[in-house]
Design a protein around this motif. Sequence first.
Motif, PDB file in Angstrom:
ATOM      1  N   MET A   1       4.382  -2.602  -3.796  1.00 37.07           N
ATOM      2  CA  MET A   1       3.126  -1.757  -4.132  1.00 37.07           C
ATOM      3  C   MET A   1       3.105  -1.691  -5.395  1.00 37.07           C
ATOM      4  SD  MET A   1       2.356   2.050  -2.691  1.00 37.07           S
ATOM      5  CE  MET A   1       1.080   2.938  -3.315  1.00 37.07           C
ATOM      6  N   GLU A   2       1.743  -1.758  -6.173  1.00 33.71           N
ATOM      7  CA  GLU A   2       1.239  -1.613  -7.387  1.00 33.71           C
ATOM      8  C   GLU A   2       0.266  -0.803  -7.441  1.00 33.71           C
ATOM      9  OE1 GLU A   2       0.501  -5.512  -8.990  1.00 33.71           O
ATOM     10  OE2 GLU A   2       2.230  -6.301  -8.579  1.00 33.71           O
ATOM     11  N   GLU A   3      -0.533  -0.409  -6.249  1.00 30.18           N
ATOM     12  CA  GLU A   3      -1.743   0.309  -6.357  1.00 30.18           C
ATOM     13  C   GLU A   3      -1.945   1.057  -4.929  1.00 30.18           C
ATOM     14  OE1 GLU A   3      -4.636  -1.768  -7.806  1.00 30.18           O
ATOM     15  OE2 GLU A   3      -5.176  -2.761  -5.967  1.00 30.18           O
TER      16      GLU A   3
ATOM     17  N   THR B   1      -9.140   3.465  -6.525  1.00 34.42           N
ATOM     18  CA  THR B   1      -7.845   2.948  -6.696  1.00 34.42           C
ATOM     19  C   THR B   1      -7.181   3.112  -7.967  1.00 34.42           C
ATOM     20  OG1 THR B   1      -8.669   1.340  -5.023  1.00 34.42           O
ATOM     21  CG2 THR B   1      -6.845   0.583  -6.136  1.00 34.42           C
ATOM     22  N   VAL B   2      -6.002   3.395  -7.871  1.00 36.43           N
ATOM     23  CA  VAL B   2      -5.181   3.753  -8.874  1.00 36.43           C
ATOM     24  C   VAL B   2      -3.935   3.188  -8.906  1.00 36.43           C
ATOM     25  CG1 VAL B   2      -6.439   5.730  -9.621  1.00 36.43           C
ATOM     26  CG2 VAL B   2      -4.367   5.934  -8.304  1.00 36.43           C
ATOM     27  N   PRO B   3      -3.192   2.553 -10.241  1.00 35.15           N
ATOM     28  CA  PRO B   3      -1.916   2.131 -10.180  1.00 35.15           C
ATOM     29  C   PRO B   3      -0.855   3.213  -9.750  1.00 35.15           C
ATOM     30  CG  PRO B   3      -2.903   1.851 -12.120  1.00 35.15           C
ATOM     31  CD  PRO B   3      -3.782   2.676 -11.369  1.00 35.15           C
ATOM     32  N   VAL B   4       0.274   2.829  -9.285  1.00 38.03           N
ATOM     33  CA  VAL B   4       1.464   3.665  -8.896  1.00 38.03           C
ATOM     34  C   VAL B   4       1.653   4.340 -10.077  1.00 38.03           C
ATOM     35  CG1 VAL B   4       4.055   3.307  -8.370  1.00 38.03           C
ATOM     36  CG2 VAL B   4       2.398   2.167  -7.039  1.00 38.03           C
ATOM     37  N   GLY B   5       2.129   5.601 -10.006  1.00 40.77           N
ATOM     38  CA  GLY B   5       2.447   6.438 -11.068  1.00 40.77           C
ATOM     39  C   GLY B   5       1.288   7.232 -11.617  1.00 40.77           C
ATOM     40  N   THR B   6       0.171   6.881 -11.445  1.00 37.39           N
ATOM     41  CA  THR B   6      -1.120   7.744 -11.973  1.00 37.39           C
ATOM     42  C   THR B   6      -1.259   9.191 -11.226  1.00 37.39           C
ATOM     43  OG1 THR B   6      -2.193   5.465 -11.810  1.00 37.39           O
ATOM     44  CG2 THR B   6      -3.573   7.681 -11.942  1.00 37.39           C
ATOM     45  N   PRO B   7      -1.364  10.112 -12.256  1.00 41.08           N
ATOM     46  CA  PRO B   7      -1.632  11.408 -11.740  1.00 41.08           C
ATOM     47  C   PRO B   7      -2.550  11.577 -10.727  1.00 41.08           C
ATOM     48  CG  PRO B   7      -1.065  11.340 -14.052  1.00 41.08           C
ATOM     49  CD  PRO B   7      -1.387  10.068 -13.636  1.00 41.08           C
TER      50      PRO B   7
ATOM     51  N   VAL C   1      -3.712   7.586   1.875  1.00 44.69           N
ATOM     52  CA  VAL C   1      -3.741   6.708   0.639  1.00 44.69           C
ATOM     53  C   VAL C   1      -3.580   5.360   1.291  1.00 44.69           C
ATOM     54  CG1 VAL C   1      -2.391   5.662  -1.081  1.00 44.69           C
ATOM     55  CG2 VAL C   1      -2.536   8.221  -0.910  1.00 44.69           C
ATOM     56  N   GLU C   2      -4.549   4.346   1.106  1.00 46.48           N
ATOM     57  CA  GLU C   2      -4.341   3.074   1.965  1.00 46.48           C
ATOM     58  C   GLU C   2      -3.502   2.100   0.735  1.00 46.48           C
ATOM     59  OE1 GLU C   2      -7.621   1.322   4.069  1.00 46.48           O
ATOM     60  OE2 GLU C   2      -8.229   0.314   2.195  1.00 46.48           O
ATOM     61  N   THR C   3      -2.681   1.439   1.198  1.00 47.91           N
ATOM     62  CA  THR C   3      -2.079   0.340   0.255  1.00 47.91           C
ATOM     63  C   THR C   3      -2.553  -1.039   0.822  1.00 47.91           C
ATOM     64  OG1 THR C   3       0.090   0.276   1.825  1.00 47.91           O
ATOM     65  CG2 THR C   3      -0.145   1.994  -0.001  1.00 47.91           C
ATOM     66  N   GLU C   4      -1.865  -1.968   0.156  1.00 49.19           N
ATOM     67  CA  GLU C   4      -2.320  -3.388   0.702  1.00 49.19           C
ATOM     68  C   GLU C   4      -1.921  -3.896   2.099  1.00 49.19           C
ATOM     69  OE1 GLU C   4       1.091  -5.931  -1.040  1.00 49.19           O
ATOM     70  OE2 GLU C   4      -0.675  -6.007  -2.081  1.00 49.19           O
ATOM     71  N   LYS C   5      -0.959  -2.963   2.628  1.00 45.10           N
ATOM     72  CA  LYS C   5      -0.462  -3.271   4.078  1.00 45.10           C
ATOM     73  C   LYS C   5      -0.783  -2.255   5.244  1.00 45.10           C
ATOM     74  CE  LYS C   5       3.271  -6.134   2.182  1.00 45.10           C
ATOM     75  NZ  LYS C   5       4.675  -6.417   2.169  1.00 45.10           N
ATOM     76  N   THR C   6      -1.011  -0.905   4.609  1.00 42.24           N
ATOM     77  CA  THR C   6      -1.098   0.225   5.477  1.00 42.24           C
ATOM     78  C   THR C   6      -1.770   1.519   5.003  1.00 42.24           C
ATOM     79  OG1 THR C   6       0.140   1.470   7.398  1.00 42.24           O
ATOM     80  CG2 THR C   6       0.908   1.150   5.222  1.00 42.24           C
ATOM     81  N   SER C   7      -2.102   2.247   5.881  1.00 41.76           N
ATOM     82  CA  SER C   7      -2.473   3.694   5.301  1.00 41.76           C
ATOM     83  C   SER C   7      -1.425   4.648   5.477  1.00 41.76           C
ATOM     84  CB  SER C   7      -3.657   4.232   6.103  1.00 41.76           C
ATOM     85  OG  SER C   7      -4.708   3.547   5.746  1.00 41.76           O
ATOM     86  N   VAL C   8      -1.113   5.446   4.722  1.00 44.71           N
ATOM     87  CA  VAL C   8       0.048   6.546   4.572  1.00 44.71           C
ATOM     88  C   VAL C   8      -0.378   7.994   4.268  1.00 44.71           C
ATOM     89  CG1 VAL C   8       2.551   6.912   3.678  1.00 44.71           C
ATOM     90  CG2 VAL C   8       1.282   4.657   3.562  1.00 44.71           C
TER      91      VAL C   8
END
Length: 87
Positions: A14-16, A66-72, A39-46
Amino acid sequence: MAETIAMPKWGLTMEEGTIVEWMVGEGDTVQKGDVLAIVETEKTSVELTSPFSGVVARVLVADGETVPVGTPLLLLASSPEEAAQLR
């Protein structure tokens, strides 16, 4: 003291993530474990759940963004007074 909730990394690749929908708004009181957003990732919604109890002081990322992992993503204050100061 305010806590920053950031985009988590739910998988090794996961990158974003995309905020599909906020379930809370500024000024809302939340308890630890409450759902903050979908939150939607490339594989699922969480469901993004709150790791803390507090008051939503500021939402930093809009629905659909859409934001990168770690973004506030949002600021969670310990009281309504602190939340008001952070807006």
